[in-house]
Design a protein around this motif. Sequence first.
Motif, PDB file in Angstrom:
ATOM      1  N   ALA A   1       0.855  -1.184   0.000  1.00 50.07           N
ATOM      2  CA  ALA A   1       0.000   0.000   0.000  1.00 50.07           C
ATOM      3  C   ALA A   1       0.893   1.237   0.000  1.00 50.07           C
ATOM      4  O   ALA A   1       2.069   1.164   0.377  1.00 50.07           O
ATOM      5  CB  ALA A   1      -0.890   0.012   1.241  1.00 50.07           C
TER       6      ALA A   1
ATOM      7  N   TRP B   1      -0.281   0.322  -4.076  1.00 49.40           N
ATOM      8  CA  TRP B   1      -1.735   0.396  -4.258  1.00 49.40           C
ATOM      9  C   TRP B   1      -2.264   1.513  -3.376  1.00 49.40           C
ATOM     10  O   TRP B   1      -1.961   1.558  -2.188  1.00 49.40           O
ATOM     11  CB  TRP B   1      -2.396  -0.925  -3.884  1.00 49.40           C
ATOM     12  N   ARG B   2      -3.037   2.411  -3.960  1.00 44.86           N
ATOM     13  CA  ARG B   2      -3.617   3.536  -3.247  1.00 44.86           C
ATOM     14  C   ARG B   2      -5.141   3.412  -3.272  1.00 44.86           C
ATOM     15  O   ARG B   2      -5.726   3.249  -4.351  1.00 44.86           O
ATOM     16  CB  ARG B   2      -3.205   4.855  -3.905  1.00 44.86           C
ATOM     17  N   PRO B   3      -5.786   3.463  -2.102  1.00 41.67           N
ATOM     18  CA  PRO B   3      -7.257   3.452  -2.114  1.00 41.67           C
ATOM     19  C   PRO B   3      -7.791   4.615  -2.952  1.00 41.67           C
ATOM     20  O   PRO B   3      -7.244   5.713  -2.945  1.00 41.67           O
ATOM     21  CB  PRO B   3      -7.626   3.632  -0.641  1.00 41.67           C
TER      22      PRO B   3
ATOM     23  N   VAL C   1      -8.928   0.258  -5.496  1.00 39.03           N
ATOM     24  CA  VAL C   1      -7.572   0.780  -5.350  1.00 39.03           C
ATOM     25  C   VAL C   1      -6.987   1.024  -6.735  1.00 39.03           C
ATOM     26  O   VAL C   1      -7.487   0.495  -7.732  1.00 39.03           O
ATOM     27  CB  VAL C   1      -6.651  -0.176  -4.553  1.00 39.03           C
TER      28      VAL C   1
END
Length: 140
Positions: free
Chosen positions: A98, A133-135, A113
Amino acid sequence: MANWFTGTGEDFRLLGTRCSDCASVFFPREDVHCRNPGCAGGALVEVPLSPHGRVWSYTDGRYRPPSPYVSDPELPWRPYTLIAVELPAERIVVLGQAVPGVTVTDLTVGMDVRAVPGVLYEDAETTWTTWHWRPVEVRT
């Protein structure tokens, strides 16, 4: 991680390969043969993967991983969040970290994401790049 991703900003994409016979998609990329055991094998073509996916699973990494992961053993270890992301169009799950600051308490299974560029580690001479991975923020 040469040839694992391309682009910047909104154009950032992970790179995989697709078999021309069975249409199976692979990440990390495969450049020798189709990994599908039911396929006789076709040409493997580089394809950019979907930039968005859904959280399939997640956990936190509370230990220093072994080599070849690069980290300075003299510095304190900082936990990080790992996310397994389903890319529905490709029918695969891709594992990655993340973005810094996102913890397991920020995630839920099924959450949207996006793959973004990131830094795995850097020292005075080298910056090792990766993807994170970015929300995706819900806009109302």
